[in-house]
Motif scaffolding. Sequence first.
Motif, PDB file in Angstrom:
ATOM      1  N   ALA A   1      -9.528 -32.281 -13.034  1.00 12.56           N
ATOM      2  CA  ALA A   1      -8.193 -32.880 -13.102  1.00 12.56           C
ATOM      3  C   ALA A   1      -7.451 -32.645 -11.788  1.00 12.56           C
ATOM      4  O   ALA A   1      -7.840 -31.793 -10.980  1.00 12.56           O
ATOM      5  N   PRO A   2      -6.390 -33.410 -11.527  1.00 19.34           N
ATOM      6  CA  PRO A   2      -5.607 -33.192 -10.297  1.00 19.34           C
ATOM      7  C   PRO A   2      -5.139 -31.741 -10.203  1.00 19.34           C
ATOM      8  O   PRO A   2      -4.661 -31.160 -11.178  1.00 19.34           O
ATOM      9  N   LYS A   3      -5.260 -31.171  -9.009  1.00 18.04           N
ATOM     10  CA  LYS A   3      -4.934 -29.755  -8.805  1.00 18.04           C
ATOM     11  C   LYS A   3      -3.444 -29.585  -8.501  1.00 18.04           C
ATOM     12  O   LYS A   3      -2.929 -30.119  -7.519  1.00 18.04           O
ATOM     13  N   VAL A   4      -2.780 -28.821  -9.358  1.00 22.06           N
ATOM     14  CA  VAL A   4      -1.384 -28.430  -9.149  1.00 22.06           C
ATOM     15  C   VAL A   4      -1.361 -26.913  -9.046  1.00 22.06           C
ATOM     16  O   VAL A   4      -1.764 -26.217  -9.981  1.00 22.06           O
ATOM     17  N   THR A   5      -0.902 -26.403  -7.914  1.00 28.88           N
ATOM     18  CA  THR A   5      -0.924 -24.961  -7.660  1.00 28.88           C
ATOM     19  C   THR A   5       0.487 -24.444  -7.457  1.00 28.88           C
ATOM     20  O   THR A   5       1.259 -25.001  -6.669  1.00 28.88           O
ATOM     21  N   LEU A   6       0.815 -23.385  -8.175  1.00 34.55           N
ATOM     22  CA  LEU A   6       2.111 -22.713  -8.058  1.00 34.55           C
ATOM     23  C   LEU A   6       1.879 -21.333  -7.466  1.00 34.55           C
ATOM     24  O   LEU A   6       0.957 -20.630  -7.861  1.00 34.55           O
TER      25      LEU A   6
ATOM     26  N   GLY B   1       0.704 -29.569 -22.294  1.00 38.03           N
ATOM     27  CA  GLY B   1      -0.676 -30.036 -22.349  1.00 38.03           C
ATOM     28  C   GLY B   1      -0.983 -31.095 -21.311  1.00 38.03           C
ATOM     29  O   GLY B   1      -1.804 -31.993 -21.547  1.00 38.03           O
ATOM     30  N   LEU B   2      -0.351 -31.001 -20.135  1.00 36.79           N
ATOM     31  CA  LEU B   2      -0.564 -32.009 -19.092  1.00 36.79           C
ATOM     32  C   LEU B   2      -2.006 -31.966 -18.594  1.00 36.79           C
ATOM     33  O   LEU B   2      -2.636 -30.906 -18.538  1.00 36.79           O
ATOM     34  N   LYS B   3      -2.497 -33.112 -18.189  1.00 38.90           N
ATOM     35  CA  LYS B   3      -3.882 -33.216 -17.715  1.00 38.90           C
ATOM     36  C   LYS B   3      -3.936 -32.897 -16.227  1.00 38.90           C
ATOM     37  O   LYS B   3      -4.076 -33.788 -15.373  1.00 38.90           O
ATOM     38  N   VAL B   4      -3.821 -31.622 -15.927  1.00 34.16           N
ATOM     39  CA  VAL B   4      -3.895 -31.119 -14.558  1.00 34.16           C
ATOM     40  C   VAL B   4      -4.780 -29.882 -14.536  1.00 34.16           C
ATOM     41  O   VAL B   4      -5.029 -29.255 -15.568  1.00 34.16           O
ATOM     42  N   ARG B   5      -5.267 -29.571 -13.349  1.00 37.02           N
ATOM     43  CA  ARG B   5      -5.914 -28.283 -13.125  1.00 37.02           C
ATOM     44  C   ARG B   5      -4.841 -27.380 -12.543  1.00 37.02           C
ATOM     45  O   ARG B   5      -4.511 -27.464 -11.351  1.00 37.02           O
ATOM     46  N   LEU B   6      -4.271 -26.561 -13.396  1.00 43.43           N
ATOM     47  CA  LEU B   6      -3.163 -25.701 -12.993  1.00 43.43           C
ATOM     48  C   LEU B   6      -3.699 -24.392 -12.436  1.00 43.43           C
ATOM     49  O   LEU B   6      -4.592 -23.777 -13.021  1.00 43.43           O
ATOM     50  N   ARG B   7      -3.113 -23.973 -11.332  1.00 46.35           N
ATOM     51  CA  ARG B   7      -3.404 -22.655 -10.795  1.00 46.35           C
ATOM     52  C   ARG B   7      -2.078 -21.970 -10.474  1.00 46.35           C
ATOM     53  O   ARG B   7      -1.169 -22.574  -9.915  1.00 46.35           O
TER      54      ARG B   7
ATOM     55  N   ARG C   1       4.530 -37.450 -13.224  1.00 46.88           N
ATOM     56  CA  ARG C   1       3.413 -37.772 -12.345  1.00 46.88           C
ATOM     57  C   ARG C   1       2.080 -37.671 -13.066  1.00 46.88           C
ATOM     58  O   ARG C   1       1.175 -38.474 -12.818  1.00 46.88           O
ATOM     59  N   TYR C   2       1.928 -36.695 -13.952  1.00 52.93           N
ATOM     60  CA  TYR C   2       0.625 -36.430 -14.555  1.00 52.93           C
ATOM     61  C   TYR C   2       0.598 -36.590 -16.077  1.00 52.93           C
ATOM     62  O   TYR C   2      -0.424 -36.347 -16.690  1.00 52.93           O
ATOM     63  N   GLY C   3       1.732 -36.969 -16.669  1.00 60.27           N
ATOM     64  CA  GLY C   3       1.772 -37.049 -18.126  1.00 60.27           C
ATOM     65  C   GLY C   3       1.047 -38.255 -18.672  1.00 60.27           C
ATOM     66  O   GLY C   3       0.645 -38.265 -19.818  1.00 60.27           O
TER      67      GLY C   3
ATOM     68  N   LYS D   1       0.795  -1.230   0.000  1.00 59.85           N
ATOM     69  CA  LYS D   1       0.000   0.000   0.000  1.00 59.85           C
ATOM     70  C   LYS D   1       0.827   1.279   0.000  1.00 59.85           C
ATOM     71  O   LYS D   1       0.318   2.350  -0.348  1.00 59.85           O
ATOM     72  N   ALA D   2       2.117   1.212   0.366  1.00 63.24           N
ATOM     73  CA  ALA D   2       2.941   2.422   0.396  1.00 63.24           C
ATOM     74  C   ALA D   2       3.379   2.875  -0.991  1.00 63.24           C
ATOM     75  O   ALA D   2       3.822   4.004  -1.167  1.00 63.24           O
ATOM     76  N   SER D   3       3.243   1.992  -1.980  1.00 64.08           N
ATOM     77  CA  SER D   3       3.668   2.332  -3.334  1.00 64.08           C
ATOM     78  C   SER D   3       2.515   2.953  -4.116  1.00 64.08           C
ATOM     79  O   SER D   3       1.360   2.555  -3.955  1.00 64.08           O
ATOM     80  N   PRO D   4       2.802   3.892  -5.016  1.00 60.27           N
ATOM     81  CA  PRO D   4       1.747   4.400  -5.906  1.00 60.27           C
ATOM     82  C   PRO D   4       1.310   3.354  -6.930  1.00 60.27           C
ATOM     83  O   PRO D   4       0.289   3.525  -7.588  1.00 60.27           O
ATOM     84  N   ARG D   5       2.078   2.280  -7.061  1.00 58.98           N
ATOM     85  CA  ARG D   5       1.719   1.193  -7.969  1.00 58.98           C
ATOM     86  C   ARG D   5       0.944   0.149  -7.161  1.00 58.98           C
ATOM     87  O   ARG D   5       1.498  -0.516  -6.290  1.00 58.98           O
ATOM     88  N   ALA D   6      -0.330   0.014  -7.453  1.00 54.59           N
ATOM     89  CA  ALA D   6      -1.228  -0.754  -6.605  1.00 54.59           C
ATOM     90  C   ALA D   6      -0.818  -2.216  -6.499  1.00 54.59           C
ATOM     91  O   ALA D   6      -0.488  -2.856  -7.515  1.00 54.59           O
ATOM     92  N   PRO D   7      -0.843  -2.765  -5.282  1.00 52.13           N
ATOM     93  CA  PRO D   7      -0.601  -4.203  -5.116  1.00 52.13           C
ATOM     94  C   PRO D   7      -1.748  -5.001  -5.717  1.00 52.13           C
ATOM     95  O   PRO D   7      -2.849  -4.480  -5.923  1.00 52.13           O
ATOM     96  N   ARG D   8      -1.490  -6.278  -5.981  1.00 53.98           N
ATOM     97  CA  ARG D   8      -2.539  -7.099  -6.567  1.00 53.98           C
ATOM     98  C   ARG D   8      -2.242  -8.584  -6.359  1.00 53.98           C
ATOM     99  O   ARG D   8      -1.090  -8.974  -6.122  1.00 53.98           O
ATOM    100  N   LEU D   9      -3.281  -9.376  -6.434  1.00 59.39           N
ATOM    101  CA  LEU D   9      -3.146 -10.833  -6.451  1.00 59.39           C
ATOM    102  C   LEU D   9      -3.566 -11.308  -7.830  1.00 59.39           C
ATOM    103  O   LEU D   9      -4.718 -11.115  -8.246  1.00 59.39           O
ATOM    104  N   ILE D  10      -2.627 -11.914  -8.553  1.00 63.36           N
ATOM    105  CA  ILE D  10      -2.862 -12.413  -9.905  1.00 63.36           C
ATOM    106  C   ILE D  10      -3.165 -13.904  -9.815  1.00 63.36           C
ATOM    107  O   ILE D  10      -2.410 -14.663  -9.199  1.00 63.36           O
ATOM    108  N   ASP D  11      -4.248 -14.325 -10.438  1.00 63.91           N
ATOM    109  CA  ASP D  11      -4.748 -15.693 -10.282  1.00 63.91           C
ATOM    110  C   ASP D  11      -5.027 -16.279 -11.666  1.00 63.91           C
ATOM    111  O   ASP D  11      -6.000 -15.921 -12.315  1.00 63.91           O
ATOM    112  N   LEU D  12      -4.129 -17.159 -12.127  1.00 60.09           N
ATOM    113  CA  LEU D  12      -4.280 -17.838 -13.418  1.00 60.09           C
ATOM    114  C   LEU D  12      -4.784 -19.249 -13.189  1.00 60.09           C
ATOM    115  O   LEU D  12      -4.288 -19.957 -12.300  1.00 60.09           O
ATOM    116  N   THR D  13      -5.745 -19.680 -14.001  1.00 58.82           N
ATOM    117  CA  THR D  13      -6.221 -21.061 -13.950  1.00 58.82           C
ATOM    118  C   THR D  13      -6.262 -21.631 -15.358  1.00 58.82           C
ATOM    119  O   THR D  13      -6.552 -20.928 -16.332  1.00 58.82           O
ATOM    120  N   TRP D  14      -5.994 -22.926 -15.461  1.00 63.02           N
ATOM    121  CA  TRP D  14      -5.931 -23.604 -16.761  1.00 63.02           C
ATOM    122  C   TRP D  14      -6.180 -25.089 -16.562  1.00 63.02           C
ATOM    123  O   TRP D  14      -5.728 -25.669 -15.571  1.00 63.02           O
TER     124      TRP D  14
END
Length: 457
Positions: A217-222, A266-272, A455-457, A199-212
């Motif tokens: 499918a098995p959930k793999v989260t990074l 193209g792995l068969k996972v639910r990537l986040r 593991r998931y290929g 919050k101290a920066s003029p550049r707003a903080p954020r949470l970026i959330d990508l899903t694919w």
Amino acid sequence: MTDRLIPASEALNVRPIWCVTRKDWRMASGPLPAAQFAFAEACGFRGDPGAVQVLPDSEGGVGGVLFGFDPEADPLGCGKLATSLPAGDYRFANAVADPSLAALAFALGGYRFERYRTRKGARARLVVPAGVDVAALRRTAESVALTRDLVNTPANDLGPAELEDAVRNVASAFGAEVAVIAGDDLLAANFPMIHAVGKASPRAPRLIDLTWGPADAPKVTLVGKGVCFDTGGLDIKPSSGMLLMKKDMGGAANALGLARMIMARGLKVRLRLLIPAVENAISGLAFRPGDILPSRKGLTVEIGNTDAEGRLVLGDALAYADEEAPELMIDFATLTGAARVALGPQLPPAYTDDEALAATLARHAAAQADPLWRMPLWQPYASMLDSPIADINNAPGSGFAGSITAALFLKRFVERASSWLHLDIYAWNPSARPGRPEGGEAQTIRALDALIAERYG
């Protein structure tokens, strides 16, 4: 740097490279004309690791190359060839220990960060050895280049918004979805620590959330630490400590690089992919030493040091990721100087309680020449994080076991994930080595790509 790798059909006037050792280099005299062999001896070539000897042809051009290569000493040693050879096309004339890794090393060694200064001129190219998957090599090299480019970009051109743009660019290439929570909306959505740090920066903080990938499918989260610049906050760093702080988003860059690898396969996972993107700046809005912050997990956190901000933003992001109980959760962070004191810049510590995961990861790290070293989540040290007035303190005052206590701090925000792995990476090469130019670096993601594919290929 993928333009350094070519199929045989595209090559012109290909020159041979003989990879030799101190013991066997004279055996290369068999296919060499006597004049070339005599020339190499006259130049003092002895097959030392990394030694490059260009051999003339009968017309004074480049007729071939002798290269001292010891894969046990450095499996990526062939990376030196990318910057040591005259322009032209080359091929390996004899068998190398791991042709795929040797070709990848050549590509990685050919990386250049040219956003601000372009180096013109033709470059050496390598014919991909027979039987090696060209598409796989290019997929890996492009993902490493993306990671390196992001880490190398200075903070004036890579703040939280630009990091979001980078994620969106990758997402659009693979049909992934991206959602972003920014600024004061972080408070309404219950991400108080991400908001407090940024919050101290003029550049707003954020949470970026990508899903694919398929929802079932098995959930793999990074999760990647995205501190785009770290002044240290009110516990301000000395000027020398800020010189490399453009790389404090190296965890986010590596997480994005791995996400790209997974989607490209193209792995068969639910990537986040979750990236808390902030700038730890100084202003009247900055959080303070001694403040007590709420967290998404419900834990209260006493601020022992505002320069231990990475674990705060990761704490909220990990708690959020953990809510859906992923099968595998991995976080990447340029988190502690203590990790570098313990293991140096080349060997990131890895933390997990999953014995099978640790063993499999060690195997792939060795096979991919992508090193890491398991460190203990030593529970007795958790008492160092005790606070008399909050649930936990973000920065123990003792200075002991700094990387371990940081990992133990993060562990408090993970309960439901089946397996969790924390990587305290450096994301930087302080000096050049074969296949690893000075500057931003992808660490551990090639090993993890191989593990997740197995593991998931």
